[in-house]
Design a protein around this motif. Structure first.
Motif, PDB file in Angstrom:
ATOM      1  N   LEU A   1      49.663 -61.335 -68.714  1.00 26.10           N
ATOM      2  CA  LEU A   1      50.318 -60.813 -69.931  1.00 26.10           C
ATOM      3  C   LEU A   1      51.635 -60.621 -69.622  1.00 26.10           C
ATOM      4  CD1 LEU A   1      47.753 -58.546 -71.532  1.00 26.10           C
ATOM      5  CD2 LEU A   1      48.146 -60.618 -72.181  1.00 26.10           C
ATOM      6  N   SER A   2      52.579 -60.202 -70.481  1.00 27.10           N
ATOM      7  CA  SER A   2      53.902 -59.705 -70.293  1.00 27.10           C
ATOM      8  C   SER A   2      54.043 -58.557 -69.511  1.00 27.10           C
ATOM      9  CB  SER A   2      54.611 -59.783 -71.656  1.00 27.10           C
ATOM     10  OG  SER A   2      54.280 -58.528 -72.220  1.00 27.10           O
ATOM     11  N   ARG A   3      55.050 -58.297 -68.758  1.00 29.60           N
ATOM     12  CA  ARG A   3      55.293 -56.980 -67.882  1.00 29.60           C
ATOM     13  C   ARG A   3      55.020 -55.907 -68.651  1.00 29.60           C
ATOM     14  NH1 ARG A   3      60.253 -56.208 -63.658  1.00 29.60           N
ATOM     15  NH2 ARG A   3      59.645 -54.369 -62.559  1.00 29.60           N
ATOM     16  N   LYS A   4      55.629 -55.584 -69.754  1.00 29.21           N
ATOM     17  CA  LYS A   4      55.337 -54.306 -70.415  1.00 29.21           C
ATOM     18  C   LYS A   4      53.911 -54.130 -70.649  1.00 29.21           C
ATOM     19  CE  LYS A   4      59.980 -54.113 -72.150  1.00 29.21           C
ATOM     20  NZ  LYS A   4      60.795 -53.917 -73.302  1.00 29.21           N
ATOM     21  N   VAL A   5      53.261 -55.165 -71.384  1.00 27.81           N
ATOM     22  CA  VAL A   5      51.841 -55.134 -71.886  1.00 27.81           C
ATOM     23  C   VAL A   5      51.036 -54.763 -70.619  1.00 27.81           C
ATOM     24  CG1 VAL A   5      49.868 -55.906 -72.806  1.00 27.81           C
ATOM     25  CG2 VAL A   5      52.243 -56.499 -73.802  1.00 27.81           C
ATOM     26  N   LYS A   6      51.348 -55.394 -69.534  1.00 19.87           N
ATOM     27  CA  LYS A   6      50.502 -55.227 -68.253  1.00 19.87           C
ATOM     28  C   LYS A   6      50.711 -53.884 -67.629  1.00 19.87           C
ATOM     29  CE  LYS A   6      51.995 -57.671 -64.606  1.00 19.87           C
ATOM     30  NZ  LYS A   6      52.111 -58.752 -63.850  1.00 19.87           N
ATOM     31  N   LEU A   7      51.933 -53.220 -67.719  1.00 20.99           N
ATOM     32  CA  LEU A   7      52.042 -51.813 -67.138  1.00 20.99           C
ATOM     33  C   LEU A   7      51.355 -50.764 -68.256  1.00 20.99           C
ATOM     34  CD1 LEU A   7      53.728 -49.816 -65.561  1.00 20.99           C
ATOM     35  CD2 LEU A   7      55.481 -50.300 -66.984  1.00 20.99           C
ATOM     36  N   ALA A   8      51.159 -51.257 -69.486  1.00 17.92           N
ATOM     37  CA  ALA A   8      50.562 -50.534 -70.345  1.00 17.92           C
ATOM     38  C   ALA A   8      48.793 -50.279 -69.733  1.00 17.92           C
ATOM     39  CB  ALA A   8      50.729 -50.776 -71.830  1.00 17.92           C
ATOM     40  N   PHE A   9      48.432 -51.617 -69.737  1.00 15.77           N
ATOM     41  CA  PHE A   9      46.888 -51.435 -69.155  1.00 15.77           C
ATOM     42  C   PHE A   9      46.719 -50.846 -68.037  1.00 15.77           C
ATOM     43  CE2 PHE A   9      46.314 -55.282 -72.162  1.00 15.77           C
ATOM     44  CZ  PHE A   9      45.148 -54.636 -72.645  1.00 15.77           C
ATOM     45  N   VAL A  10      47.621 -51.020 -66.986  1.00 15.85           N
ATOM     46  CA  VAL A  10      47.522 -50.356 -65.620  1.00 15.85           C
ATOM     47  C   VAL A  10      47.464 -48.823 -65.721  1.00 15.85           C
ATOM     48  CG1 VAL A  10      48.751 -50.076 -63.510  1.00 15.85           C
ATOM     49  CG2 VAL A  10      48.433 -52.280 -64.376  1.00 15.85           C
ATOM     50  N   MET A  11      48.592 -48.171 -66.846  1.00 19.47           N
ATOM     51  CA  MET A  11      48.655 -46.845 -66.876  1.00 19.47           C
ATOM     52  C   MET A  11      47.310 -46.377 -67.648  1.00 19.47           C
ATOM     53  SD  MET A  11      51.489 -46.027 -65.651  1.00 19.47           S
ATOM     54  CE  MET A  11      51.605 -44.423 -66.174  1.00 19.47           C
ATOM     55  N   ILE A  12      46.704 -47.113 -68.385  1.00 18.14           N
ATOM     56  CA  ILE A  12      45.335 -46.608 -69.141  1.00 18.14           C
ATOM     57  C   ILE A  12      44.409 -46.474 -68.174  1.00 18.14           C
ATOM     58  CG2 ILE A  12      43.651 -47.302 -70.809  1.00 18.14           C
ATOM     59  CD1 ILE A  12      46.037 -48.630 -72.656  1.00 18.14           C
ATOM     60  N   LEU A  13      44.360 -47.687 -67.095  1.00  9.86           N
ATOM     61  CA  LEU A  13      43.486 -47.325 -65.997  1.00  9.86           C
ATOM     62  C   LEU A  13      43.553 -46.140 -65.191  1.00  9.86           C
ATOM     63  CD1 LEU A  13      43.631 -51.206 -64.978  1.00  9.86           C
ATOM     64  CD2 LEU A  13      41.486 -50.102 -66.222  1.00  9.86           C
ATOM     65  N   PHE A  14      44.910 -46.143 -64.904  1.00 10.77           N
ATOM     66  CA  PHE A  14      45.135 -44.708 -64.207  1.00 10.77           C
ATOM     67  C   PHE A  14      44.743 -43.471 -65.073  1.00 10.77           C
ATOM     68  CE2 PHE A  14      48.389 -46.930 -61.456  1.00 10.77           C
ATOM     69  CZ  PHE A  14      47.666 -46.669 -60.473  1.00 10.77           C
ATOM     70  N   PHE A  15      44.997 -43.518 -66.283  1.00 12.82           N
ATOM     71  CA  PHE A  15      44.581 -42.306 -67.138  1.00 12.82           C
ATOM     72  C   PHE A  15      42.999 -42.157 -67.218  1.00 12.82           C
ATOM     73  CE2 PHE A  15      43.187 -40.753 -71.285  1.00 12.82           C
ATOM     74  CZ  PHE A  15      44.043 -39.394 -71.298  1.00 12.82           C
TER      75      PHE A  15
END
Length: 275
Positions: free
Chosen positions: A101-115
């Protein structure tokens, strides 16, 4: 001349630091093993020695003949292995999709995983045990596997998203040009190249599941896991039996790490894409 001296000092300093770190990790394991084979007179003294002078198998015989080794060992191994396999099957395709996915969307998914990792296990274990009691999953391997997946799926996804992101997209395009479909590309091209990251993620998930304590405490009633047996003997004050159980708990960890270490190569991705 100064450059050679600096390099030599750097190597010596690095070797000293490495030796100290290795000793820091190995000495506690050595002490546990020493206690498990030590006699009461040698261990329960005011000034115990580092090297053993008397060795006894009495504590190991007590543990192995207690009938509380095979069942906990089997349960811990089955749960840890099944948790790892299910995690790889579920997370690998999802992590690959996220990585493309795009960098921003990928970053959002990673932040959700951290959450999802912010919630303490103790706060989750109690409502899970109540729900599993209604579903008749208490004191079952399936129930414990499902509980372990709650914490291990985000952890593995975090590792594998980074792993798949490091694989060039040119590899996907080359496979598509050769006529491979998405599933075929993922299974025959991407997964073999990402074997290192998958092995590392699987190893960490297996170790986390093997050593997991909180869910096992809430969900294991009759057949306990090995970490629970160590805790049980600590509460009883059985220092020697605790050391023997802790040694048994560490043996599979060493074996699994030794088997998977061949995948831990920094140049595993080199040569994946040519031209």
């Amino acid at each position: 001349m100064k450059t050679k001296s600096n390099k030599l000092l750097y190597k010596i300093g690095f070797a000293v630091i490495l030796a100290v770190l290795c000793a820091y990790m190995i000495i506690p394991i050595y002490i546990i093993i020493k206690v498990s084979f030590g006699t009461t007179e040698e261990i329960m003294t005011q000034h115990p020695t580092l090297l053993p002078h008397k060795i006894t198998l009495e504590h190991w015989v007590d543990v192995l003949t207690s009938g509380n080794v095979i069942a906990p060992l089997a349960k811990s191994f089955i749960v840890a292995t099944a948790t790892t396999i299910v995690s790889i099957v579920i997370v690998s395709p999802a992590a690959y999709a996220i990585s493309r996915l795009s960098r921003k969307v990928k970053l959002a998914f990673v932040m959700i995983l951290f959450f999802t990792k912010m919630f303490p296990t103790v706060g989750i274990a109690l409502p899970i045990s109540v729900r599993f009691l209604k579903w008749n999953l208490m004191d079952t391997n399936i129930g414990l596997i499902l509980a372990h997946l709650i914490g291990q799926l985000p952890f593995m996804a975090w590792i594998l998203v980074s792993t798949f992101s490091g694989i060039p997209k040119d590899l996907d395009e080359a496979a598509y040009i050769d006529g491979a479909g998405k599933f075929s590309t993922l299974l025959r091209v991407i997964f073999p190249v990402a074997a290192q990251g998958i092995a590392v993620a699987g190893m960490y998930v297996w170790l986390n599941s093997w050593n997991e304590f909180t869910y096992a405490l809430y969900l294991s009633l009759s057949t306990k896991t090995l970490p629970l047996m160590v805790y049980y003997y600590i509460n009883r004050g059985g220092m020697f039996q605790t050391a023997a159980y802790a040694t048994i708990l560490a043996i599979p960890v060493i074996i699994v790490t030794f088997i998977l270490q061949r995948y831990l190569k920094s140049d595993y991705l080199s040569g994946a894409v040519k031209g």
